[in-house]
Design an enzyme around this catalytic site. Structure first.
Site, short mmCIF file in Angstrom:
data_model
loop_
_atom_site.label_atom_id
_atom_site.label_comp_id
_atom_site.label_asym_id
_atom_site.label_seq_id
_atom_site.Cartn_x
_atom_site.Cartn_y
_atom_site.Cartn_z
CB SER A 1 -12.60 -9.65 2.88
OG SER A 1 -11.97 -9.14 4.02
CG ASP B 1 -10.01 -11.42 6.16
OD1 ASP B 1 -9.11 -10.85 5.50
OD2 ASP B 1 -11.19 -10.99 6.19
CD GLU B 2 -9.52 -7.53 9.10
OE1 GLU B 2 -8.47 -6.83 9.09
OE2 GLU B 2 -10.64 -7.08 8.79
CB SER C 1 -7.73 -2.70 -1.27
OG SER C 1 -7.33 -3.66 -0.32
CB CYS D 1 -8.24 8.29 -3.33
SG CYS D 1 -8.09 9.76 -2.28
N GLY E 1 -3.21 -4.69 0.96
CA GLY E 1 -3.75 -3.43 0.43
C GLY E 1 -4.39 -2.69 1.58
P1 ADP Z 1 -11.05 -5.21 2.38
O1 ADP Z 1 -11.08 -6.63 2.87
O2 ADP Z 1 -9.77 -4.89 1.62
O3 ADP Z 1 -11.33 -4.18 3.44
P2 ADP Z 1 -13.56 -5.88 1.11
O4 ADP Z 1 -13.30 -7.09 0.26
O5 ADP Z 1 -14.22 -6.11 2.43
O6 ADP Z 1 -12.19 -5.05 1.27
O7 ADP Z 1 -14.48 -4.83 0.34
C1 ADP Z 1 -14.17 -4.34 -0.93
C2 ADP Z 1 -15.42 -3.66 -1.46
O8 ADP Z 1 -15.67 -2.47 -0.74
C3 ADP Z 1 -15.33 -3.19 -2.90
O9 ADP Z 1 -15.58 -4.22 -3.82
C4 ADP Z 1 -16.42 -2.12 -2.95
O10 ADP Z 1 -17.67 -2.70 -3.19
C5 ADP Z 1 -16.46 -1.58 -1.53
N1 ADP Z 1 -15.90 -0.22 -1.33
C6 ADP Z 1 -16.36 0.69 -0.44
N2 ADP Z 1 -15.59 1.82 -0.43
C7 ADP Z 1 -14.61 1.64 -1.35
C8 ADP Z 1 -13.48 2.42 -1.80
N3 ADP Z 1 -13.21 3.66 -1.30
N4 ADP Z 1 -12.68 1.90 -2.74
C9 ADP Z 1 -12.94 0.66 -3.25
N5 ADP Z 1 -13.97 -0.11 -2.86
C10 ADP Z 1 -14.80 0.34 -1.92
#
Ligand code: ADP
Length: 206
Positions: free
Chosen positions: A22, A103-104, A19, A160, A15
């Protein structure tokens, strides 16, 4: 069963940024730890060091992880080479863990595909989380191969930041403006940031 699959297999979580990739990796790993399984989690080191670290979500949850410089470091750790260096010959190699998380994973080279498949074939539950698309909305590094070969794929969306619709893309901003297609993927010292965006509100300058 924690995972519906019997034996080793590959699970991929993808995603855009924010999203919850993590978070989902942490959720799955935590359940395995509760089940008293042996779990190892890796992530790419941002600096040049191989060190103990953690995978943390934007919302603040975390699990222990080892930051590595590449697939060779993961192999060295799994085989025990990094700890057995200088040890007596004949010292036992550690058994493979039940679960390996990364991760990543988009930042690793194509060797990560070979490693993931070897581990899955050897009976390990492999859980990989990463960006499916780069800021240009082009497939990111090893992700197409991993997605095609996985037993399970979870594609998450963020929200978004412009319209509140499900976001599938990561908007790269440099000095507040959309980045150019040709901008280097890693810009040192630039004022850059990222936002989750839907297809309509995602922009890449020519
Ligand atoms: P990723 O690993 O995909 O970057 P994380 O698991 O680190 O995502 O973080 C997801 C969390 O980020 C969500 O549960 C929410 O609290 C926060 N968040 C901040 N900005 C957004 C956004 N634009 N859309 C959805 N969640 C967001």
């Amino acid at each position: 069963l924690i995972s519906p699959f019997h034996g080793g297999h590959l699970e991929v979580i993808v995603g855009p940024m924010f999203s919850g990739k993590s978070e989902e990796l942490i959720r799955r790993v935590t359940r395995s730890l509760i089940a008293k399984q042996n779990v190892l989690v890796f992530k790419p080191a941002l600096d040049d060091r191989y060190h103990a670290s953690a995978v943390a979500s934007h919302a603040g949850r975390s699990v222990q992880a080892l930051a590595v410089r590449g697939v060779a470091d993961i192999r060295a750790h799994l085989s025990g080479e990094d700890r057995l260096l200088g040890a007596e010959p004949g010292v036992q190699r550690p058994p493979l863990p039940d679960v390996v998380g990364i991760d990543e994973v988009q930042f690793f080279d194509a060797e990560v595909v070979t490693l993931a498949l070897e581990l899955a074939d050897a009976g390990v539950r492999v859980i990989l989380a990463g960006l499916d698309l780069d800021f240009r909305a082009e497939p990111f590094g090893p992700m197409p191969q991993l997605l095609a070969r996985a037993e399970s794929v979870e594609k998450l969306t963020a929200i978004c930041t412009v319209c509140g619709a499900p976001a599938t893309r990561s908007q790269r901003l440099i000095g507040g403006q959309p980045a150019r297609y040709d901008d280097a993927v890693v810009l040192v010292g630039a004022q850059e940031s990222y936002e989750a965006r839907c297809r309509v509100h995602h922009a890449v300058l020519e």
